[in-house]
Design a protein around this motif. Structure first.
Motif, PDB file in Angstrom:
ATOM      1  N   PHE A   1       0.828  -1.207   0.000  1.00  0.00           N
ATOM      2  CA  PHE A   1       0.000   0.000   0.000  1.00  0.00           C
ATOM      3  C   PHE A   1       0.864   1.259   0.000  1.00  0.00           C
ATOM      4  O   PHE A   1       0.677   2.165  -0.821  1.00  0.00           O
ATOM      5  CB  PHE A   1      -0.928   0.001   1.212  1.00  0.00           C
ATOM      6  CG  PHE A   1      -1.760   1.252   1.336  1.00  0.00           C
ATOM      7  CD1 PHE A   1      -2.835   1.465   0.480  1.00  0.00           C
ATOM      8  CD2 PHE A   1      -1.460   2.213   2.290  1.00  0.00           C
ATOM      9  CE1 PHE A   1      -3.596   2.627   0.576  1.00  0.00           C
ATOM     10  CE2 PHE A   1      -2.211   3.367   2.398  1.00  0.00           C
ATOM     11  CZ  PHE A   1      -3.284   3.578   1.539  1.00  0.00           C
ATOM     12  N   PHE A   2       1.841   1.317   0.908  1.00  0.00           N
ATOM     13  CA  PHE A   2       2.676   2.518   1.015  1.00  0.00           C
ATOM     14  C   PHE A   2       3.728   2.600  -0.091  1.00  0.00           C
ATOM     15  O   PHE A   2       3.921   3.672  -0.690  1.00  0.00           O
ATOM     16  CB  PHE A   2       3.370   2.569   2.383  1.00  0.00           C
ATOM     17  CG  PHE A   2       2.472   3.000   3.506  1.00  0.00           C
ATOM     18  CD1 PHE A   2       2.054   4.317   3.609  1.00  0.00           C
ATOM     19  CD2 PHE A   2       2.026   2.088   4.455  1.00  0.00           C
ATOM     20  CE1 PHE A   2       1.221   4.721   4.640  1.00  0.00           C
ATOM     21  CE2 PHE A   2       1.198   2.484   5.487  1.00  0.00           C
ATOM     22  CZ  PHE A   2       0.787   3.809   5.584  1.00  0.00           C
ATOM     23  N   GLY A   3       4.418   1.484  -0.358  1.00  0.00           N
ATOM     24  CA  GLY A   3       5.557   1.507  -1.272  1.00  0.00           C
ATOM     25  C   GLY A   3       5.210   1.438  -2.738  1.00  0.00           C
ATOM     26  O   GLY A   3       6.026   1.813  -3.586  1.00  0.00           O
ATOM     27  N   ILE A   4       4.011   0.953  -3.061  1.00  0.00           N
ATOM     28  CA  ILE A   4       3.634   0.844  -4.472  1.00  0.00           C
ATOM     29  C   ILE A   4       2.397   1.700  -4.774  1.00  0.00           C
ATOM     30  O   ILE A   4       2.450   2.610  -5.594  1.00  0.00           O
ATOM     31  CB  ILE A   4       3.378  -0.633  -4.864  1.00  0.00           C
ATOM     32  CG1 ILE A   4       4.658  -1.451  -4.667  1.00  0.00           C
ATOM     33  CG2 ILE A   4       2.909  -0.717  -6.319  1.00  0.00           C
ATOM     34  CD1 ILE A   4       4.509  -2.930  -4.981  1.00  0.00           C
ATOM     35  N   VAL A   5       1.299   1.425  -4.067  1.00  0.00           N
ATOM     36  CA  VAL A   5       0.042   2.127  -4.372  1.00  0.00           C
ATOM     37  C   VAL A   5       0.160   3.625  -4.102  1.00  0.00           C
ATOM     38  O   VAL A   5      -0.057   4.455  -4.998  1.00  0.00           O
ATOM     39  CB  VAL A   5      -1.122   1.532  -3.564  1.00  0.00           C
ATOM     40  CG1 VAL A   5      -2.412   2.313  -3.834  1.00  0.00           C
ATOM     41  CG2 VAL A   5      -1.322   0.063  -3.930  1.00  0.00           C
ATOM     42  N   MET A   6       0.497   3.992  -2.858  1.00  0.00           N
ATOM     43  CA  MET A   6       0.564   5.411  -2.514  1.00  0.00           C
ATOM     44  C   MET A   6       1.777   6.100  -3.158  1.00  0.00           C
ATOM     45  O   MET A   6       1.679   7.234  -3.617  1.00  0.00           O
ATOM     46  CB  MET A   6       0.604   5.600  -0.994  1.00  0.00           C
ATOM     47  CG  MET A   6      -0.698   5.226  -0.299  1.00  0.00           C
ATOM     48  SD  MET A   6      -2.144   6.071  -0.998  1.00  0.00           S
ATOM     49  CE  MET A   6      -1.727   7.788  -0.744  1.00  0.00           C
ATOM     50  N   TYR A   7       2.911   5.390  -3.175  1.00  0.00           N
ATOM     51  CA  TYR A   7       4.108   6.002  -3.755  1.00  0.00           C
ATOM     52  C   TYR A   7       3.882   6.389  -5.207  1.00  0.00           C
ATOM     53  O   TYR A   7       4.099   7.551  -5.601  1.00  0.00           O
ATOM     54  CB  TYR A   7       5.309   5.057  -3.646  1.00  0.00           C
ATOM     55  CG  TYR A   7       6.538   5.594  -4.331  1.00  0.00           C
ATOM     56  CD1 TYR A   7       7.375   6.503  -3.685  1.00  0.00           C
ATOM     57  CD2 TYR A   7       6.847   5.244  -5.646  1.00  0.00           C
ATOM     58  CE1 TYR A   7       8.493   7.043  -4.323  1.00  0.00           C
ATOM     59  CE2 TYR A   7       7.955   5.773  -6.288  1.00  0.00           C
ATOM     60  CZ  TYR A   7       8.771   6.658  -5.623  1.00  0.00           C
ATOM     61  OH  TYR A   7       9.868   7.190  -6.265  1.00  0.00           O
ATOM     62  N   PHE A   8       3.452   5.441  -6.029  1.00  0.00           N
ATOM     63  CA  PHE A   8       3.294   5.727  -7.451  1.00  0.00           C
ATOM     64  C   PHE A   8       2.084   6.615  -7.742  1.00  0.00           C
ATOM     65  O   PHE A   8       2.101   7.402  -8.695  1.00  0.00           O
ATOM     66  CB  PHE A   8       3.217   4.434  -8.258  1.00  0.00           C
ATOM     67  CG  PHE A   8       4.548   3.762  -8.447  1.00  0.00           C
ATOM     68  CD1 PHE A   8       5.537   4.364  -9.201  1.00  0.00           C
ATOM     69  CD2 PHE A   8       4.819   2.546  -7.851  1.00  0.00           C
ATOM     70  CE1 PHE A   8       6.777   3.767  -9.368  1.00  0.00           C
ATOM     71  CE2 PHE A   8       6.058   1.929  -8.006  1.00  0.00           C
ATOM     72  CZ  PHE A   8       7.034   2.539  -8.772  1.00  0.00           C
ATOM     73  N   SER A   9       1.028   6.506  -6.926  1.00  0.00           N
ATOM     74  CA  SER A   9      -0.133   7.386  -7.122  1.00  0.00           C
ATOM     75  C   SER A   9       0.258   8.837  -6.894  1.00  0.00           C
ATOM     76  O   SER A   9      -0.095   9.734  -7.681  1.00  0.00           O
ATOM     77  CB  SER A   9      -1.267   6.990  -6.167  1.00  0.00           C
ATOM     78  OG  SER A   9      -1.763   5.705  -6.470  1.00  0.00           O
ATOM     79  N   LEU A  10       1.010   9.096  -5.808  1.00  0.00           N
ATOM     80  CA  LEU A  10       1.440  10.458  -5.508  1.00  0.00           C
ATOM     81  C   LEU A  10       2.489  10.954  -6.505  1.00  0.00           C
ATOM     82  O   LEU A  10       2.419  12.094  -6.977  1.00  0.00           O
ATOM     83  CB  LEU A  10       1.989  10.526  -4.081  1.00  0.00           C
ATOM     84  CG  LEU A  10       0.956  10.410  -2.961  1.00  0.00           C
ATOM     85  CD1 LEU A  10       1.644  10.235  -1.610  1.00  0.00           C
ATOM     86  CD2 LEU A  10       0.047  11.636  -2.934  1.00  0.00           C
ATOM     87  N   GLU A  11       3.463  10.093  -6.818  1.00  0.00           N
ATOM     88  CA  GLU A  11       4.513  10.504  -7.754  1.00  0.00           C
ATOM     89  C   GLU A  11       3.932  10.796  -9.133  1.00  0.00           C
ATOM     90  O   GLU A  11       4.247  11.829  -9.744  1.00  0.00           O
ATOM     91  CB  GLU A  11       5.586   9.429  -7.856  1.00  0.00           C
ATOM     92  CG  GLU A  11       6.744   9.825  -8.775  1.00  0.00           C
ATOM     93  CD  GLU A  11       7.803   8.733  -8.864  1.00  0.00           C
ATOM     94  OE1 GLU A  11       8.702   8.732  -8.017  1.00  0.00           O
ATOM     95  OE2 GLU A  11       7.710   7.891  -9.785  1.00  0.00           O
ATOM     96  N   ASN A  12       3.102   9.903  -9.645  1.00  0.00           N
ATOM     97  CA  ASN A  12       2.520  10.100 -10.972  1.00  0.00           C
ATOM     98  C   ASN A  12       1.621  11.328 -11.021  1.00  0.00           C
ATOM     99  O   ASN A  12       1.646  12.091 -11.993  1.00  0.00           O
ATOM    100  CB  ASN A  12       1.726   8.866 -11.397  1.00  0.00           C
ATOM    101  CG  ASN A  12       2.606   7.675 -11.708  1.00  0.00           C
ATOM    102  OD1 ASN A  12       3.830   7.762 -11.640  1.00  0.00           O
ATOM    103  ND2 ASN A  12       2.008   6.550 -12.028  1.00  0.00           N
ATOM    104  N   THR A  13       0.819  11.529  -9.969  1.00  0.00           N
ATOM    105  CA  THR A  13      -0.041  12.716  -9.924  1.00  0.00           C
ATOM    106  C   THR A  13       0.816  13.971  -9.830  1.00  0.00           C
ATOM    107  O   THR A  13       0.513  14.992 -10.459  1.00  0.00           O
ATOM    108  CB  THR A  13      -1.011  12.643  -8.730  1.00  0.00           C
ATOM    109  OG1 THR A  13      -1.751  11.415  -8.778  1.00  0.00           O
ATOM    110  CG2 THR A  13      -1.994  13.810  -8.757  1.00  0.00           C
ATOM    111  N   GLY A  14       1.885  13.904  -9.053  1.00  0.00           N
ATOM    112  CA  GLY A  14       2.798  15.032  -8.954  1.00  0.00           C
ATOM    113  C   GLY A  14       3.406  15.393 -10.304  1.00  0.00           C
ATOM    114  O   GLY A  14       3.596  16.575 -10.617  1.00  0.00           O
ATOM    115  N   LEU A  15       3.689  14.363 -11.106  1.00  0.00           N
ATOM    116  CA  LEU A  15       4.289  14.603 -12.429  1.00  0.00           C
ATOM    117  C   LEU A  15       3.323  15.265 -13.412  1.00  0.00           C
ATOM    118  O   LEU A  15       3.743  15.746 -14.463  1.00  0.00           O
ATOM    119  CB  LEU A  15       4.802  13.282 -13.012  1.00  0.00           C
ATOM    120  CG  LEU A  15       6.152  12.812 -12.463  1.00  0.00           C
ATOM    121  CD1 LEU A  15       6.429  11.357 -12.847  1.00  0.00           C
ATOM    122  CD2 LEU A  15       7.291  13.706 -12.976  1.00  0.00           C
TER     123      LEU A  15
END
Length: 299
Positions: free
Chosen positions: A78-92
């Motif tokens: 949840f933290f290392g894949i789901v939230m990490y990539f969701s936040l990073e991709n949205t940030g991009l």
């Protein structure tokens, strides 16, 4: 001779990882032109899980997950894949690939100090100085044209990427226990598979934004495959191989080059621009990482 060949192969693998992970920020920006951010992470993990499972079968790794560890695996996913990539991709969506890469570059330092606080690892004043330098560097990177503009879309995107690295710190702490009990490649495959299920509630609101398969351009499709197969699939296998033969310190030194790759390709392909303050911030982060690696090598 066999040892020399293994060493050369390990060096090749870690160089490929630097190129894969450095270019991943560019690829994500390309895919964002047609596919929503969380959906990119979802499709990336489907491709990655398939690749990782094949690698597990190829390497004939056998493992069995204990019931007590299932909760840790779900939380880590949840933290290392789901939230990490969701936040990073949205940030991009809002910031540049170069900015995102430079912020993520400071991750090892923040992870080290989180571990120090929770697990009472010995921290010297020189390590604290590295943390201060990298924090100043990140603060300079998140500025917009040298100013802190709270209303700026780029500043908002930078904050989302910072949120992603906080999630990765939690992931690293959760993985500390798991990595002692399971093979790294198998563990990554399991977490990637679990993340697909966890992504579903976050992906559902984006379904209306999905393009028809016939509308997806070749560059977008190719970059999505690249993210899943190479950046989240083979890259982990290469990383594990290189770490075992070169050592964590040497590997970390190579990984410091990731933001350099992103900045170069971001300029050439996406025409990213950097202010002098952001360049200074990147330099401070790189200096802090370099000296931290030297300090860790002595301990």
């Amino acid at each position: 001779m066999g040892g020399q060949k293994e060493y050369q192969l390990a060096v090749l693998f870690i160089i490929l990882d630097v190129l894969f992970w450095g270019f991943s920020f560019i690829s994500t920006k390309v895919v964002l032109s047609q596919i929503p951010p969380v959906s990119i992470a979802f499709f990336r993990q489907i491709i990655a899980a398939s690749t990782l499972i094949m690698l597990v079968l190829f390497t004939r790794i056998s493992f069995k997950i204990g019931r007590r560890d299932m909760g840790y695996i779900v939380l880590a996913s949840f933290f290392g894949i789901v939230m990490y990539f969701s936040l990073e991709n949205t940030g991009l969506l809002y910031t540049t690939a170069s900015n995102a890469s430079m912020i993520v570059a400071a991750l090892p330092i923040f992870t080290l100090f989180a571990e120090a606080m929770l697990f009472r690892l010995k921290v010297t004043w020189k390590m604290i100085l590295c943390l201060i330098l990298s924090t100043i560097g990140v603060a300079l990177v998140v500025t917009v044209d040298g100013k802190v503009d709270l209303s700026s879309a780029r500043f908002f995107g930078n904050l989302l990427v910072m949120g992603a690295i906080i999630c990765w710190v939690f992931y690293t702490l959760l993985n500390r226990r798991l990595s002692e009990n399971y093979p790294c490649l198998a563990l990554t495959a399991a977490q990637s598979t679990v993340s697909i299920i966890l992504f579903i509630p976050l992906v559902i609101p984006e379904i209306d934004g999905w393009p028809a398969i016939s509308e997806i351009s070749l560059p977008v499709f190719a970059n999505l495959l690249f993210l899943g197969i190479f950046c989240s699939g083979f890259a982990y296998f290469f990383y594990i191989y290189a770490t075992r033969r070169l050592g964590a310190t040497v590997v970390s030194a190579f990984l410091n080059l990731i933001p350099v790759v992103t900045v170069v390709f971001g300029y050439l392909i996406l025409h990213d621009t950097l202010s002098w303050m952001q360049v200074l911030g990147m330099a401070l982060i790189m200096i802090a990482l370099y000296h931290l690696n030297r300090l860790m090598k002595r301990t």
